[in-house]
Design an enzyme around this catalytic site. Structure first.
Site, short mmCIF file in Angstrom:
data_model
loop_
_atom_site.label_atom_id
_atom_site.label_comp_id
_atom_site.label_asym_id
_atom_site.label_seq_id
_atom_site.Cartn_x
_atom_site.Cartn_y
_atom_site.Cartn_z
N CYS A 1 0.84 -1.20 0.00
CA CYS A 1 0.00 0.00 0.00
C CYS A 1 0.87 1.25 0.00
O CYS A 1 0.56 2.26 -0.62
CB CYS A 1 -0.91 0.02 1.22
N HIS B 1 0.87 5.13 -1.31
CA HIS B 1 0.25 5.97 -0.28
C HIS B 1 1.12 6.13 0.95
O HIS B 1 0.69 5.85 2.07
CB HIS B 1 -1.12 5.43 0.09
N ARG C 1 -13.13 -0.13 -3.02
CA ARG C 1 -11.88 0.63 -3.18
C ARG C 1 -10.67 -0.26 -2.88
O ARG C 1 -9.69 -0.25 -3.60
CB ARG C 1 -11.92 1.85 -2.26
N CYS D 1 -7.61 -1.28 -5.50
CA CYS D 1 -6.19 -1.11 -5.20
C CYS D 1 -5.46 -2.43 -5.35
O CYS D 1 -4.41 -2.51 -5.98
CB CYS D 1 -6.00 -0.59 -3.77
#
Lengths: 279, 220
Positions: free
Chosen positions: A187, A191, A236, A240
């Site tokens: 992730c 991010h 979502r 991703c």
């Protein structure tokens, strides 16, 4: 009633309009946009914002009906059966009846099994009804929207003093940094970090820059102009993870709860504003 | 005096806090637990089980939030591991076809697979390089990776020197970065395209040619 009808017609018009903008050929949602389509979409998005229209709100109306239809008024979201005002703000939390930490969508899934007589497979199918589609009005998305909007104005307040929640938070944090899969992503690849970065034209939020995680999660479900439908938090995650080239994501899993616990707790103190709207 | 009392009381109050935080560190979650939760949320199709096997480099990279936080020893370990993981085309390093390279640079479909309504085939190829890099002038790109506009020109590659040993050495360096970015930049965001088999050695030669060749639009 008259006001409602006006709202509905305005929303429907913009829904149709949004569907028309571009996308004659783009069926799958992973198509990259041409610069012209991108510009038209941004204009459409800005127009909606300026007029105060969020087509996502229409899902809440539908969700109100579905909430009763599936006996979710018997469901305890942490504040007592059927009580949804501010419920999202204190989730994820530990539920003694299920003996698990759950976030909003996982809890809805659990209650659908308890009170609507659905099997686990039926629940998953229900949750994934609109995945990978455009202009799809699913009852599941509507329920999530209805419950989430009842927390508007409340501030996210995940209770990390609860050891079970804290444990899920720690697991979620570790997963956030786990490099995995055929493209080596985690992730944090997109991010994290202090430096602001873009993927093509999209600016990425970072868990390391103060306030950004809260801003990202506090607007879900979020209406996407390019799909003419809202996107829930679990959808979502699925998007991703699809882009990370990991195997397909399963909604209502512990993985989803761990990620929610980490992200929502990082966003503690942020005011909930649902539905969000985005390109 | 008052200050001293304050400091003393702060110290006394602080002691149990330190003890508690040490205890908490010991209780932190175990690796197996993290992986079990992670796997619980992903499709269990045995055809894709290989996607969930972490190799040693991935394990090392997972321990640190960024490369800045990595100890030098770990950085070295990843570089050593990954340098062994580079294979070259059958005929060694040569200038490929930048037109073919351009197609692979553009495609965002490589390696994607999802069962919910998308038609991505696992065989679809491409590096989706524009997601993170600015490459050709005027084409929108990302800013996660370094800007590659005029890469070959900036790297000093001209028609005259491209077939000299130095020119080919430069081509080889770029080939290595695309084949296995972690051999030069451990734990960077860039996927190890060749190592994972997402791109073949020939594909990678073509992409490197697209980036470096004096005739390529990248260097115009």
């Amino acid at each position: 009633m008259g006001k409602k009808a006006i709202l509905l017609s305005a929303v429907l018009t913009s829904l149709l309009g949004a569907g028309f903008v571009g996308y004659k050929h783009a069926k799958a949602q992973d198509q990259e946009l041409s610069p012209e389509e991108e510009i038209r979409l941004v204009q459409e998005f800005n127009r909606m914002l300026a007029e105060g229209i969020n087509p996502g709100e229409i899902w809440a109306e539908m969700g109100k009906e579905a909430f009763k239809k599936y006996n979710l008024d018997k469901c305890d979201f942490g504040l007592g059966p059927g009580k949804i005002e501010g419920a999202l703000a204190q989730l994820p939390r530990y539920f003694p009846d299920a003996k698990k930490v759950m976030d909003l969508e996982t809890r809805i899934g659990w209650c659908l099994q308890q009170y609507a007589g659905m099997t686990p497979d039926q629940v998953k199918k229900f949750a994934k009804e609109c995945w990978g589609k455009r202009q799809c009005m699913g009852e599941y998305d509507a329920i999530v929207m209805y419950i989430s909007m009842a927390s508007n104005g409340y501030k996210i307040n995940v209770n990390l003093k609860d050891p079970q929640v804290k444990r899920m938070y720690e697991i979620g944090k570790r997963i956030y940094y786990t490099r995995l899969g055929p493209w080596d992503f985690n992730c944090a690849t997109c991010h994290a970090g202090q430096k602001e970065a873009r993927i093509r034209a999209t600016r990425l939020w970072s868990a390391d820059r103060p306030g950004e995680a809260g801003k990202a999660v506090s607007i879900f479900p979020k209406y996407l102009v390019r799909w003419s439908q809202p996107m829930t938090m679990h959808y979502r995650y699925a998007e991703c993870i699809r882009q990370m080239r990991w195997p397909t994501f399963e909604p209502h899993s512990d993985l989803a709860v761990a990620l929610s616990t980490f992200l929502y707790a990082t966003g503690n103190g942020t005011e909930i504003k649902v539905p969000g709207i985005g390109r | 005096m008052r200050k001293r009392v304050l400091i003393a009381s702060l110290l006394i109050a602080g002691l149990p806090l330190i003890a508690v935080s040490k205890q908490k560190q010991k209780e932190s979650v175990k690796e197996e637990e993290v992986m079990a939760v992670l796997k619980s949320g992903l499709d269990q199709d045995p055809r894709f089980a290989w996607k969930l096997n972490q190799d040693e480099s991935q394990k090392i990279c997972s321990k640190y939030p960024s490369r800045e936080a990595m100890p030098a020893k770990e950085i070295q370990r990843v570089m050593e591991l990954e340098a062994k993981n580079i294979k070259y085309p059958q005929w060694g390093i040569y200038w490929g076809d930048w037109n073919e390279g351009k197609k692979l640079v553009n495609s965002s479909r490589g390696g994607r697979f999802a069962t919910y309504g998308f038609s991505d085939k696992p065989t679809d190829k491409g590096g989706n390089c524009y997601a993170c890099h600015l490459i050709e002038k005027g084409v929108p790109g990302g800013t996660m990776g370094p800007q590659l506009t005029g890469y070959g020109k900036r790297y000093g590659i001209t028609k005259e020197n491209m077939n000299t040993p130095e020119g080919l050495e430069k081509l080889k360096t770029v080939y290595n970065i695309i084949y296995n970015a972690w051999s030069l930049y451990p734990c960077s965001s860039m996927p190890r395209f060749g190592y994972h088999g997402a791109l073949t050695p020939e594909d990678i030669i073509n992409i490197a040619t697209f980036l470096l060749h004096p005739d390529s639009p990248v260097n115009k």
